[in-house]
Motif scaffolding. Structure first.
Motif, PDB file in Angstrom:
ATOM      1  N   MET A 202      44.038   5.245 -62.941  1.00  0.00           N
ATOM      2  CA  MET A 202      44.826   4.541 -61.578  1.00  0.00           C
ATOM      3  C   MET A 202      45.732   3.677 -61.930  1.00  0.00           C
ATOM      4  O   MET A 202      46.038   3.422 -63.150  1.00  0.00           O
ATOM      5  N   LEU A 203      46.650   3.255 -60.859  1.00  0.00           N
ATOM      6  CA  LEU A 203      47.746   2.335 -61.042  1.00  0.00           C
ATOM      7  C   LEU A 203      47.235   0.915 -61.459  1.00  0.00           C
ATOM      8  O   LEU A 203      46.139   0.507 -60.811  1.00  0.00           O
ATOM      9  N   ARG A 204      47.801   0.337 -62.241  1.00  0.00           N
ATOM     10  CA  ARG A 204      47.697  -1.090 -62.717  1.00  0.00           C
ATOM     11  C   ARG A 204      47.892  -1.940 -61.418  1.00  0.00           C
ATOM     12  O   ARG A 204      48.517  -1.637 -60.694  1.00  0.00           O
ATOM     13  N   PRO A 205      47.470  -3.139 -61.469  1.00  0.00           N
ATOM     14  CA  PRO A 205      47.537  -3.898 -60.196  1.00  0.00           C
ATOM     15  C   PRO A 205      48.824  -4.237 -59.579  1.00  0.00           C
ATOM     16  O   PRO A 205      49.114  -3.928 -58.509  1.00  0.00           O
ATOM     17  N   ASP A 206      49.914  -4.258 -60.430  1.00  0.00           N
ATOM     18  CA  ASP A 206      51.370  -4.518 -60.036  1.00  0.00           C
ATOM     19  C   ASP A 206      51.804  -3.523 -59.367  1.00  0.00           C
ATOM     20  O   ASP A 206      52.715  -3.349 -58.391  1.00  0.00           O
ATOM     21  N   ALA A 207      51.631  -2.319 -60.035  1.00  0.00           N
ATOM     22  CA  ALA A 207      51.971  -0.804 -59.478  1.00  0.00           C
ATOM     23  C   ALA A 207      51.306  -0.369 -58.336  1.00  0.00           C
ATOM     24  O   ALA A 207      51.742   0.300 -57.499  1.00  0.00           O
ATOM     25  N   MET A 208      49.858  -0.779 -58.211  1.00  0.00           N
ATOM     26  CA  MET A 208      49.332  -0.654 -56.932  1.00  0.00           C
ATOM     27  C   MET A 208      49.939  -1.452 -55.836  1.00  0.00           C
ATOM     28  O   MET A 208      49.933  -0.678 -54.727  1.00  0.00           O
ATOM     29  N   ALA A 209      50.122  -2.524 -56.015  1.00  0.00           N
ATOM     30  CA  ALA A 209      50.704  -3.454 -54.951  1.00  0.00           C
ATOM     31  C   ALA A 209      52.058  -2.711 -54.481  1.00  0.00           C
ATOM     32  O   ALA A 209      52.219  -2.788 -53.448  1.00  0.00           O
ATOM     33  N   HIS A 210      53.010  -2.429 -55.458  1.00  0.00           N
ATOM     34  CA  HIS A 210      54.017  -1.784 -55.130  1.00  0.00           C
ATOM     35  C   HIS A 210      54.067  -0.604 -54.401  1.00  0.00           C
ATOM     36  O   HIS A 210      54.505  -0.380 -53.201  1.00  0.00           O
ATOM     37  N   HIS A 211      52.937   0.189 -54.789  1.00  0.00           N
ATOM     38  CA  HIS A 211      52.913   1.471 -53.987  1.00  0.00           C
ATOM     39  C   HIS A 211      52.266   1.388 -52.622  1.00  0.00           C
ATOM     40  O   HIS A 211      52.704   1.848 -51.487  1.00  0.00           O
ATOM     41  N   LEU A 212      51.312   0.352 -52.481  1.00  0.00           N
ATOM     42  CA  LEU A 212      50.668  -0.025 -51.177  1.00  0.00           C
ATOM     43  C   LEU A 212      51.697  -0.419 -50.334  1.00  0.00           C
ATOM     44  O   LEU A 212      51.522  -0.467 -48.829  1.00  0.00           O
ATOM     45  N   VAL A 213      52.595  -1.543 -50.747  1.00  0.00           N
ATOM     46  CA  VAL A 213      53.546  -2.113 -49.950  1.00  0.00           C
ATOM     47  C   VAL A 213      54.539  -1.005 -49.217  1.00  0.00           C
ATOM     48  O   VAL A 213      54.805  -1.171 -47.991  1.00  0.00           O
ATOM     49  N   MET A 214      55.088  -0.313 -50.391  1.00  0.00           N
ATOM     50  CA  MET A 214      56.080   0.383 -49.700  1.00  0.00           C
ATOM     51  C   MET A 214      55.547   1.536 -48.877  1.00  0.00           C
ATOM     52  O   MET A 214      56.233   2.074 -48.001  1.00  0.00           O
ATOM     53  N   HIS A 215      54.334   2.093 -49.161  1.00  0.00           N
ATOM     54  CA  HIS A 215      53.758   3.200 -48.594  1.00  0.00           C
ATOM     55  C   HIS A 215      53.568   2.691 -47.223  1.00  0.00           C
ATOM     56  O   HIS A 215      53.654   3.483 -46.137  1.00  0.00           O
ATOM     57  N   ALA A 216      52.875   1.654 -46.758  1.00  0.00           N
ATOM     58  CA  ALA A 216      52.488   1.120 -45.519  1.00  0.00           C
ATOM     59  C   ALA A 216      53.965   0.841 -44.745  1.00  0.00           C
ATOM     60  O   ALA A 216      53.979   1.014 -43.600  1.00  0.00           O
ATOM     61  N   TYR A 217      54.865   0.338 -45.558  1.00  0.00           N
ATOM     62  CA  TYR A 217      56.264   0.171 -44.978  1.00  0.00           C
ATOM     63  C   TYR A 217      56.766   1.292 -44.405  1.00  0.00           C
ATOM     64  O   TYR A 217      57.445   1.399 -43.573  1.00  0.00           O
ATOM     65  N   LYS A 218      56.723   2.517 -45.429  1.00  0.00           N
ATOM     66  CA  LYS A 218      57.196   3.827 -44.897  1.00  0.00           C
ATOM     67  C   LYS A 218      56.786   4.197 -43.525  1.00  0.00           C
ATOM     68  O   LYS A 218      57.583   4.309 -42.595  1.00  0.00           O
ATOM     69  N   HIS A 219      55.610   4.141 -43.437  1.00  0.00           N
ATOM     70  CA  HIS A 219      54.749   4.520 -42.204  1.00  0.00           C
ATOM     71  C   HIS A 219      55.034   3.502 -40.813  1.00  0.00           C
ATOM     72  O   HIS A 219      55.038   3.941 -40.136  1.00  0.00           O
ATOM     73  N   TYR A 220      55.259   2.458 -41.535  1.00  0.00           N
ATOM     74  CA  TYR A 220      55.742   1.122 -40.418  1.00  0.00           C
ATOM     75  C   TYR A 220      57.073   1.687 -39.667  1.00  0.00           C
ATOM     76  O   TYR A 220      57.185   1.562 -38.592  1.00  0.00           O
ATOM     77  N   VAL A 221      58.047   1.787 -40.714  1.00  0.00           N
ATOM     78  CA  VAL A 221      59.110   2.239 -40.187  1.00  0.00           C
ATOM     79  C   VAL A 221      59.089   3.680 -39.255  1.00  0.00           C
ATOM     80  O   VAL A 221      59.879   3.848 -38.309  1.00  0.00           O
ATOM     81  N   ARG A 222      58.176   4.656 -39.579  1.00  0.00           N
ATOM     82  CA  ARG A 222      58.125   5.808 -39.009  1.00  0.00           C
ATOM     83  C   ARG A 222      57.089   5.762 -37.581  1.00  0.00           C
ATOM     84  O   ARG A 222      56.732   6.616 -37.203  1.00  0.00           O
ATOM     85  N   MET A 223      56.667   4.441 -37.540  1.00  0.00           N
ATOM     86  CA  MET A 223      56.018   3.941 -36.244  1.00  0.00           C
ATOM     87  C   MET A 223      54.470   4.310 -36.284  1.00  0.00           C
ATOM     88  O   MET A 223      54.029   4.321 -35.019  1.00  0.00           O
ATOM     89  N   LYS A 224      53.968   4.370 -37.268  1.00  0.00           N
ATOM     90  CA  LYS A 224      52.592   4.441 -37.373  1.00  0.00           C
ATOM     91  C   LYS A 224      51.763   3.818 -38.565  1.00  0.00           C
ATOM     92  O   LYS A 224      52.022   4.467 -39.479  1.00  0.00           O
ATOM     93  N   VAL A 225      51.002   2.773 -38.546  1.00  0.00           N
ATOM     94  CA  VAL A 225      50.459   2.197 -39.624  1.00  0.00           C
ATOM     95  C   VAL A 225      48.877   2.239 -39.224  1.00  0.00           C
ATOM     96  O   VAL A 225      48.509   1.642 -38.260  1.00  0.00           O
ATOM     97  N   GLY A 226      48.019   2.597 -40.492  1.00  0.00           N
ATOM     98  CA  GLY A 226      46.750   2.492 -40.374  1.00  0.00           C
ATOM     99  C   GLY A 226      46.102   1.015 -40.808  1.00  0.00           C
ATOM    100  O   GLY A 226      46.724   0.475 -41.848  1.00  0.00           O
ATOM    101  N   LEU A 227      45.343   0.633 -40.177  1.00  0.00           N
ATOM    102  CA  LEU A 227      44.674  -0.773 -40.291  1.00  0.00           C
ATOM    103  C   LEU A 227      43.948  -0.835 -41.903  1.00  0.00           C
ATOM    104  O   LEU A 227      43.989  -1.716 -42.559  1.00  0.00           O
TER     105      LEU A 227
END
Length: 364
Positions: A202-227
């Motif tokens: 799996m991704l190490r912690p800093d890469a995991m944080a990077h992926h989660l931040v940018m993935h959530a932000y991508k969906h935020y920009v596209r107007m839907k985010v899961g809690l």
């Protein structure tokens, strides 16, 4: 309770530490609605865990926990199947570098301690890009099937191949984390950011944080985010001895990162432990109220621009692969129809290109 009040309460209940503020008493009907909301948001298991260890003085606590327990039990069974299938898949791809991503990696990890805490919807598996198609062929030979996909063919600019299904589980093979045009992937080959946990990569912690931040932000920009994605951010940040350091890779990967981190840390702050939240606030991040469907923040115009750029890119890429003039025209029409349908679903009220293509191609 209004839907917004129910969502605010749900976020507070998911917080890793009790915030000290009194919680409202709820009627049985409101408890039912809150339980349905928790299940729909994918946090039923996490909330069952939170209600078990805290909120002793909250009257609706036991009633809500009982209503969520069945969903939590179902989460355990589903996640166990996900892990079993993920193990089989990596064995089928022996000799090819792979990394589990997102929910399939998080459900059994240093971040979530129990299989009931986080529902994994499907399996996202990163595969070394130069062997992506080889991996696909191996899995098809092993019995995987390609899910119905009436869109254009996927090109090198995309993050993953069209979905597949293996043993009843949806699988996406990724050659990168994000669309190429976004430029959000880490600078080094993704394999260099991997670590192992219980025999799974799996991704190490800093890469995991990077992926989660940018993935959530991508969906935020596209107007839907899961809690559940926001809970993911909170638990990953809570695991860090140095939260600032955990964000360093994300900050160095893309110019968009600071904007994304500002939003992501803002929505996750209310769910973090107080010490981590204070560290984030000291860095200048401020709490932002979570909203499943974004109504403000990143401009809708920017989101629409991204969608329109994607429509154009897809059409050009598919035309380049098609043979002959008729084939190229057919590829462009198919691509625009498919992508415009997705765009129209996101922006039903106001999108110039959507309206134009609707008049041209969807005229009855």
């Amino acid at each position: 309770m209004t839907p917004d009040e129910r969502m605010r309460l749900l976020v507070r209940l998911c917080a890793i530490e009790r915030d000290g503020y009194p919680l409202p008493d709820l009627e049985s009907g409101e408890v039912d609605a809150l339980a349905r909301e928790a299940e729909r948001e994918g946090v039923a298991g996490w909330l069952t865990h939170r209600l078990t260890e805290s909120y002793d003085d909250w009257r609706p606590r036991d009633e809500l926990r009982l209503k969520l327990r069945a969903a939590a039990i179902g989460t355990v069974a589903h996640n166990a199947r996900i892990l079993c299938v993920a193990k089989i898949l990596t064995e089928k791809l022996d000799g090819i570098e792979t990394i589990l991503l997102k929910g399939a990696a998080l459900i059994d990890s240093p971040y979530y301690k129990d299989l009931s805490h986080r529902l994994a919807g499907d399996i996202d598996l990163w595969v070394a890009p130069d062997r992506l198609m080889e991996a696909r062929e191996r899995l098809l030979e092993a019995g995987a099937t390609v899910e119905a996909y009436d869109g254009p063919q996927v090109g090198d600019e995309d993050a993953h191949l069209p979905p597949m299904k293996y043993e009843g589980v949806i699988l996406e093979l990724h050659g990168r984390l994000f669309y190429k045009k976004m430029g959000w992937d880490p600078p080094e080959p993704l394999g260099s950011y991997a670590t192992e946990w219980h025999g799974r990569r799996m991704l190490r912690p800093d890469a995991m944080a990077h992926h989660l931040v940018m993935h959530a932000y991508k969906h935020y920009v596209r107007m839907k985010v899961g809690l559940r994605w926001v809970v993911d951010l909170a638990v990953v940040m809570a695991s860090a001895d140095d939260a600032r350091g955990l964000l360093s890779l994300c900050k160095s990967s893309t110019p968009e990162a600071e904007k994304a981190i500002k939003w992501a840390m803002g929505v996750a702050l209310p769910l973090m432990p107080k010490a981590t939240a204070k560290e984030m606030e000291d860095l200048g991040y401020k709490p932002i109220e979570f909203a499943r469907n974004r109504s403000k923040g990143v401009s809708t115009g920017m989101a629409k621009r991204w969608a329109i750029e994607r429509i154009i890119e897809k059409a050009v890429a598919n035309a380049a692969r098609a043979k002959g003039v008729r084939g190229k025209i057919r590829a462009i029409v198919t691509s625009i129809k498919y992508e415009t349908g997705r765009t129209r679903a996101r922006y039903p009220d106001d999108c110039l290109l959507t309206g134009l293509v609707k008049r041209i191609f969807f005229r009855k």
